[in-house]
Write a protein that holds these residues in place. Sequence first.
Motif, PDB file in Angstrom:
ATOM      1  N   LYS A  69       1.352  -1.188   0.260  1.00  0.00           N
ATOM      2  CA  LYS A  69      -0.417   0.061   0.111  1.00  0.00           C
ATOM      3  C   LYS A  69       0.627   0.896   0.205  1.00  0.00           C
ATOM      4  O   LYS A  69       0.623   2.407  -0.418  1.00  0.00           O
ATOM      5  CB  LYS A  69      -0.520  -0.337   1.187  1.00  0.00           C
ATOM      6  CG  LYS A  69      -2.049  -1.211   0.965  1.00  0.00           C
ATOM      7  CD  LYS A  69      -2.927  -1.543   2.577  1.00  0.00           C
ATOM      8  CE  LYS A  69      -4.007  -1.663   2.354  1.00  0.00           C
ATOM      9  NZ  LYS A  69      -4.887  -2.118   3.415  1.00  0.00           N
ATOM     10  N   MET A  70       1.686   1.562   1.076  1.00  0.00           N
ATOM     11  CA  MET A  70       2.796   2.154   0.352  1.00  0.00           C
ATOM     12  C   MET A  70       3.430   2.881  -0.213  1.00  0.00           C
ATOM     13  O   MET A  70       3.872   3.845  -0.856  1.00  0.00           O
ATOM     14  CB  MET A  70       3.839   2.302   2.256  1.00  0.00           C
ATOM     15  CG  MET A  70       3.103   2.602   3.771  1.00  0.00           C
ATOM     16  SD  MET A  70       4.581   1.496   4.238  1.00  0.00           S
ATOM     17  CE  MET A  70       5.322   3.803   5.224  1.00  0.00           C
ATOM     18  N   ARG A  71       4.115   1.205  -1.362  1.00  0.00           N
ATOM     19  CA  ARG A  71       4.540   1.327  -2.302  1.00  0.00           C
ATOM     20  C   ARG A  71       3.596   2.518  -3.509  1.00  0.00           C
ATOM     21  O   ARG A  71       3.602   3.054  -3.721  1.00  0.00           O
ATOM     22  CB  ARG A  71       4.656  -0.015  -2.647  1.00  0.00           C
ATOM     23  CG  ARG A  71       5.662   0.247  -4.358  1.00  0.00           C
ATOM     24  CD  ARG A  71       6.267  -0.760  -4.692  1.00  0.00           C
ATOM     25  NE  ARG A  71       6.580  -1.800  -6.638  1.00  0.00           N
ATOM     26  CZ  ARG A  71       5.647  -1.244  -7.258  1.00  0.00           C
ATOM     27  NH1 ARG A  71       4.014  -1.690  -6.755  1.00  0.00           N
ATOM     28  NH2 ARG A  71       5.714  -1.122  -7.963  1.00  0.00           N
ATOM     29  N   LYS A  72       2.961   1.873  -3.341  1.00  0.00           N
ATOM     30  CA  LYS A  72       1.547   2.921  -4.159  1.00  0.00           C
ATOM     31  C   LYS A  72       1.581   3.899  -4.198  1.00  0.00           C
ATOM     32  O   LYS A  72       1.262   5.221  -4.903  1.00  0.00           O
ATOM     33  CB  LYS A  72       0.138   1.556  -4.177  1.00  0.00           C
ATOM     34  CG  LYS A  72       0.258   0.087  -4.656  1.00  0.00           C
ATOM     35  CD  LYS A  72      -1.122  -0.119  -4.738  1.00  0.00           C
ATOM     36  CE  LYS A  72      -0.977  -1.909  -5.445  1.00  0.00           C
ATOM     37  NZ  LYS A  72      -1.865  -2.306  -4.814  1.00  0.00           N
ATOM     38  N   GLU A  73       1.522   4.634  -3.126  1.00  0.00           N
ATOM     39  CA  GLU A  73       0.957   5.717  -2.230  1.00  0.00           C
ATOM     40  C   GLU A  73       1.922   6.539  -2.807  1.00  0.00           C
ATOM     41  O   GLU A  73       1.756   8.034  -3.325  1.00  0.00           O
ATOM     42  CB  GLU A  73       0.812   6.269  -0.717  1.00  0.00           C
ATOM     43  CG  GLU A  73      -0.339   5.102  -0.404  1.00  0.00           C
ATOM     44  CD  GLU A  73       0.534   5.205   1.235  1.00  0.00           C
ATOM     45  OE1 GLU A  73      -0.952   4.529   1.298  1.00  0.00           O
ATOM     46  OE2 GLU A  73       0.696   5.548   1.418  1.00  0.00           O
ATOM     47  N   ASP A  74       3.235   5.524  -2.997  1.00  0.00           N
ATOM     48  CA  ASP A  74       4.412   6.877  -3.533  1.00  0.00           C
ATOM     49  C   ASP A  74       5.048   6.441  -4.745  1.00  0.00           C
ATOM     50  O   ASP A  74       5.225   7.818  -5.370  1.00  0.00           O
ATOM     51  CB  ASP A  74       5.759   5.930  -2.623  1.00  0.00           C
ATOM     52  CG  ASP A  74       6.039   6.076  -0.965  1.00  0.00           C
ATOM     53  OD1 ASP A  74       5.621   6.682  -0.768  1.00  0.00           O
ATOM     54  OD2 ASP A  74       7.307   4.923  -0.439  1.00  0.00           O
ATOM     55  N   ILE A  75       4.049   5.759  -5.066  1.00  0.00           N
ATOM     56  CA  ILE A  75       4.106   6.022  -7.019  1.00  0.00           C
ATOM     57  C   ILE A  75       3.396   6.994  -7.319  1.00  0.00           C
ATOM     58  O   ILE A  75       3.489   7.630  -7.985  1.00  0.00           O
ATOM     59  CB  ILE A  75       3.714   5.020  -7.710  1.00  0.00           C
ATOM     60  CG1 ILE A  75       4.596   3.694  -7.754  1.00  0.00           C
ATOM     61  CG2 ILE A  75       3.151   4.903  -9.325  1.00  0.00           C
ATOM     62  CD1 ILE A  75       4.201   2.370  -7.782  1.00  0.00           C
ATOM     63  N   ASP A  76       2.590   7.207  -6.633  1.00  0.00           N
ATOM     64  CA  ASP A  76       1.625   8.004  -6.421  1.00  0.00           C
ATOM     65  C   ASP A  76       1.636   9.919  -6.325  1.00  0.00           C
ATOM     66  O   ASP A  76       1.496  10.729  -6.857  1.00  0.00           O
ATOM     67  CB  ASP A  76      -0.047   8.132  -5.761  1.00  0.00           C
ATOM     68  CG  ASP A  76      -0.470   7.022  -6.443  1.00  0.00           C
ATOM     69  OD1 ASP A  76      -0.620   6.417  -7.603  1.00  0.00           O
ATOM     70  OD2 ASP A  76      -2.213   6.891  -5.734  1.00  0.00           O
ATOM     71  N   SER A  77       2.657   9.803  -5.726  1.00  0.00           N
ATOM     72  CA  SER A  77       3.232  10.690  -4.987  1.00  0.00           C
ATOM     73  C   SER A  77       4.626  11.149  -5.025  1.00  0.00           C
ATOM     74  O   SER A  77       5.008  12.270  -6.321  1.00  0.00           O
ATOM     75  CB  SER A  77       3.740  11.283  -3.577  1.00  0.00           C
ATOM     76  OG  SER A  77       2.517  10.952  -2.906  1.00  0.00           O
ATOM     77  N   TYR A  78       5.510  10.171  -5.537  1.00  0.00           N
ATOM     78  CA  TYR A  78       7.233  10.004  -5.844  1.00  0.00           C
ATOM     79  C   TYR A  78       7.365  10.166  -6.809  1.00  0.00           C
ATOM     80  O   TYR A  78       8.759  10.310  -8.491  1.00  0.00           O
ATOM     81  CB  TYR A  78       7.560  10.165  -5.475  1.00  0.00           C
ATOM     82  CG  TYR A  78       7.636  10.368  -3.868  1.00  0.00           C
ATOM     83  CD1 TYR A  78       7.674  11.926  -3.480  1.00  0.00           C
ATOM     84  CD2 TYR A  78       7.142   9.402  -2.700  1.00  0.00           C
ATOM     85  CE1 TYR A  78       7.558  12.340  -1.992  1.00  0.00           C
ATOM     86  CE2 TYR A  78       6.905   9.794  -1.520  1.00  0.00           C
ATOM     87  CZ  TYR A  78       6.895  11.089  -1.153  1.00  0.00           C
ATOM     88  OH  TYR A  78       6.574  11.257  -0.171  1.00  0.00           O
ATOM     89  N   SER A  79       7.160   8.946  -7.917  1.00  0.00           N
ATOM     90  CA  SER A  79       7.348   8.866  -9.390  1.00  0.00           C
ATOM     91  C   SER A  79       7.120   9.867 -10.266  1.00  0.00           C
ATOM     92  O   SER A  79       6.586  10.380 -10.475  1.00  0.00           O
ATOM     93  CB  SER A  79       6.034   7.529  -9.714  1.00  0.00           C
ATOM     94  OG  SER A  79       6.989   6.625 -10.851  1.00  0.00           O
ATOM     95  N   TYR A  80       8.027   9.298 -11.460  1.00  0.00           N
ATOM     96  CA  TYR A  80       7.663  10.344 -12.126  1.00  0.00           C
ATOM     97  C   TYR A  80       6.735  10.848 -13.365  1.00  0.00           C
ATOM     98  O   TYR A  80       5.320  10.065 -13.318  1.00  0.00           O
ATOM     99  CB  TYR A  80       8.567   9.559 -14.025  1.00  0.00           C
ATOM    100  CG  TYR A  80      10.077   9.597 -13.237  1.00  0.00           C
ATOM    101  CD1 TYR A  80      10.679  10.669 -13.297  1.00  0.00           C
ATOM    102  CD2 TYR A  80      10.891   8.100 -12.750  1.00  0.00           C
ATOM    103  CE1 TYR A  80      12.816  10.559 -13.518  1.00  0.00           C
ATOM    104  CE2 TYR A  80      11.956   7.540 -12.242  1.00  0.00           C
ATOM    105  CZ  TYR A  80      12.627   9.683 -12.895  1.00  0.00           C
ATOM    106  OH  TYR A  80      14.307   8.846 -12.315  1.00  0.00           O
TER     107      TYR A  80
END
Length: 135
Positions: A69-80
């Motif tokens: 879940k945290m990975r998905k949140e990080d993708i939304d927040s910090y990915s390209y």
Amino acid sequence: MSTNTNKGVPDMNAALQKVMTELEISPKATIIIDLMKFHLKTIERLNEFVERLLFETSGSVPELSLLSKMRKEDIDSYSYTDKATFVYEYYRDKQSALEKLFQEPMKAVKIRRFKTDNPELIYDAYFKKANILHR
């Protein structure tokens, strides 16, 4: 929970090790350990994980479920957000660019398994897959 070095700077390795011991995470659970090291890089993030874990009930391995879940949140927040930036950073530091895109550790063995070294194809394939999964 904050473990400090003699200079007052949080020692993340010690704090992370303490949490893993308290959660009884086996040293053989390398996938969970690698994900924890990747996603829980600050004391604040580690504390957030521990607090959220109290309410995590899904899956047989709640730690892994919460890290997902945290990975998905990080993708939304910090990915390209654009291909050009990814391509530029890929040519500067392939591993870091891939880690930012996928929000997961990218060891050399995983990078070698890619069927292409073309960053534009990697980016397009990643977002095509992401769009299919989120329909």
